[in-house]
Enzyme design. Sequence first.
Site, PDB file in Angstrom:
ATOM      1  N   HIS A 205      12.977 -36.224 -58.752  1.00 40.11           N
ATOM      2  CA  HIS A 205      11.686 -36.130 -57.825  1.00 40.11           C
ATOM      3  C   HIS A 205      11.685 -37.424 -56.858  1.00 40.11           C
ATOM      4  O   HIS A 205      11.557 -37.234 -55.685  1.00 40.11           O
ATOM      5  CB  HIS A 205      10.356 -36.358 -58.659  1.00 40.11           C
ATOM      6  CG  HIS A 205      10.073 -34.860 -59.370  1.00 40.11           C
ATOM      7  ND1 HIS A 205       9.815 -34.843 -60.725  1.00 40.11           N
ATOM      8  CD2 HIS A 205       9.660 -33.730 -58.895  1.00 40.11           C
ATOM      9  CE1 HIS A 205       9.487 -33.529 -60.941  1.00 40.11           C
ATOM     10  NE2 HIS A 205       9.443 -32.933 -59.936  1.00 40.11           N
ATOM     11  N   CYS A 512      11.754 -22.784 -52.562  1.00 41.83           N
ATOM     12  CA  CYS A 512      11.304 -24.012 -51.911  1.00 41.83           C
ATOM     13  C   CYS A 512      11.873 -25.212 -52.568  1.00 41.83           C
ATOM     14  O   CYS A 512      11.927 -26.385 -52.469  1.00 41.83           O
ATOM     15  CB  CYS A 512       9.816 -24.075 -52.160  1.00 41.83           C
ATOM     16  SG  CYS A 512       9.185 -24.135 -53.859  1.00 41.83           S
TER      17      CYS A 512
HETATM   18  C1  PEP Z   1      11.207 -27.175 -57.991  1.00 44.42           C
HETATM   19  O1  PEP Z   1      11.214 -27.544 -59.439  1.00 44.42           O
HETATM   20  O2  PEP Z   1      12.473 -26.448 -57.465  1.00 44.42           O
HETATM   21  C2  PEP Z   1      10.191 -27.497 -57.222  1.00 44.42           C
HETATM   22  C3  PEP Z   1      10.498 -27.203 -55.772  1.00 44.42           C
HETATM   23  O3  PEP Z   1       9.122 -28.387 -57.490  1.00 44.42           O
HETATM   24  P1  PEP Z   1       9.377 -29.998 -57.908  1.00 44.42           P
HETATM   25  O4  PEP Z   1      10.732 -30.435 -57.309  1.00 44.42           O
HETATM   26  O5  PEP Z   1       8.242 -30.817 -57.275  1.00 44.42           O
HETATM   27  O6  PEP Z   1       9.453 -29.968 -59.437  1.00 44.42           O
END
Ligand code: PEP
Length: 567
Positions: A205, A512
Amino acid sequence: MTKSKNHNYNPRIELSGISLAPGIAIGKSFRFKQIDLESLRNNTFPVENLNVELNRLQNSVQKSKEQLYSLQKAGVESGKKDIADIFNAHILLLSDESFLQSIRDTVKNERLNVEHILSIKISDIEQSFSNIENETVKTRLLDIQDVYQRLLRNLLEIEHVRVRPLIRKGNPILIAEHLLPSDIALLEFRKIAGVIIEEASAVSHVAIITRSFGIPAVINIPGITSLVHSESTLIIDGFEGKVIINPSSSEITSYRKKRNHFDNKIRTFKYRYICLTRDGVRVHIEANANTPGEVREAVAQGAEGVGLLRTEIYYMSLDKKPSVEEEVSFYKKIHESAEGHPVTIRLLDLGADKTLSYLQFSQEDNPQLGTRGIRYLLNNSKLLHDHLRSILMSSKFGVVKVLIPFISIVQELDFIISMINDIRIHERLDPSRIKLGIMVEIPSVLWALPLFIEKLDFLSVGTNDLIQFAFAADRENRNLDEYRRASLPILLKMVKQLVQTANAHAKEITICGESASDPATALLLIGTGIRSLSTRVNAIEPVRKEIENKTIDQANFAVHEYLRLFK
Ligand code: PEP
Ligand code: MG
């Protein structure tokens, strides 16, 4: 003579890591060091000279007060009364004679070092946080914690920002061993020229948030924080994943030219047309964007909407829970910046590494598999209701696509649907401006999709978590890159299956996760049948270029070759 002496003191060192974001940064280092409270608590080195120890405390108090006075002044001068008030409260706390006397007494009576005493006090405060509900009391506790941390930083002579944003002159390069998402959200990124993190995985993250700020960043240079002094001159070459400590003046000149060239290219780069493959197949590119500024930049680069707004980043930039009015006004600004394009607002994905000082999180042995995302919200129904209401109310300003994170069972979806219906009716909102979707990021959803799909408008594939869970490869652990690389054929297979199901039910599907921001992988995703991607703002251009350069046959063929392995 003097020159060579200086040279020895500040030798030029060139180190290589992994590029997280392109670009060139030149600046003085700003060392962001976590204070290891546990080791301070365990470290009770004997105090031999009481006066020296008491003077250390006195000097640290003095230095902290001076810093706070200048922060308060900066707040007043910039018209930010609320910030000035916070620092004023901190000055008052530091002037509390009984508190200082209690530390002096412990130093004298128990001959314990000041860091040790303070670290125990901070831990006690953190402990008491967990039981406090009242927001005002909690804010006060945060302030106390912040002041104690400042005292500690000054005792240890390190720069550190933990609870309040960085306010600092110049455009420093931030250098840290580790960072937490909350650390990043509190930094004033506009004022930071570049970032170096000693240890981080590219899909963590922290890495995602850092990248989204669009400043040059390099990760994975073990030991660099011990080689860099505060205020050392640094160059980050985010194209090559390189860092130069104490560069020569001719190097600085040549990197300045390179930086100006890159900046000009970005400024002149504006797309306002749709994205097509070389043979004319339409691909929607949206952006992962979290602030009005980022959304504006994304739209300027041709994004056709916001494909993912991580609301936890907005929450992390605050020091208390926003009111419904405040939250709605934030989304209103996002809609305005999106200039009429749809905005996908994901419900808070809190838990694991994404926690907030003003909300409670229980200790879990395995938080990545614990009470995260929708699970956390369902356990905190008032938070969920206010949050969902704010998101839905923002449909007055544009189409809102509500996205549910970390969902695994259909009961979670049913609960949200009924809450949305209640709020929608109560607030008299237009249903045609509200869409509902889920993150496909827990592998079981792939098989459970028939239970969900008819209740939804769209699917959004979160490849970061999907790969992490399918391969049991912690996304925060950079030593597992090999598994992430090896995951590609399986990812393509999973996405192909998802596209087939979505198409059969005439539902939208988009990707995404970070995979969509890598041009080569993005093209392969198009080859699985995906026609919509949501990428980082600074990945829009390279992804678009890759897609525009290839035909759909080339994309399909590449995927076919990968999937042949499984025939
Ligand atoms: C993912 O898990 O790919 C996502 C887009 O969410 P995050 O990176 O915020 O967990
Ligand atoms: Mg996720």
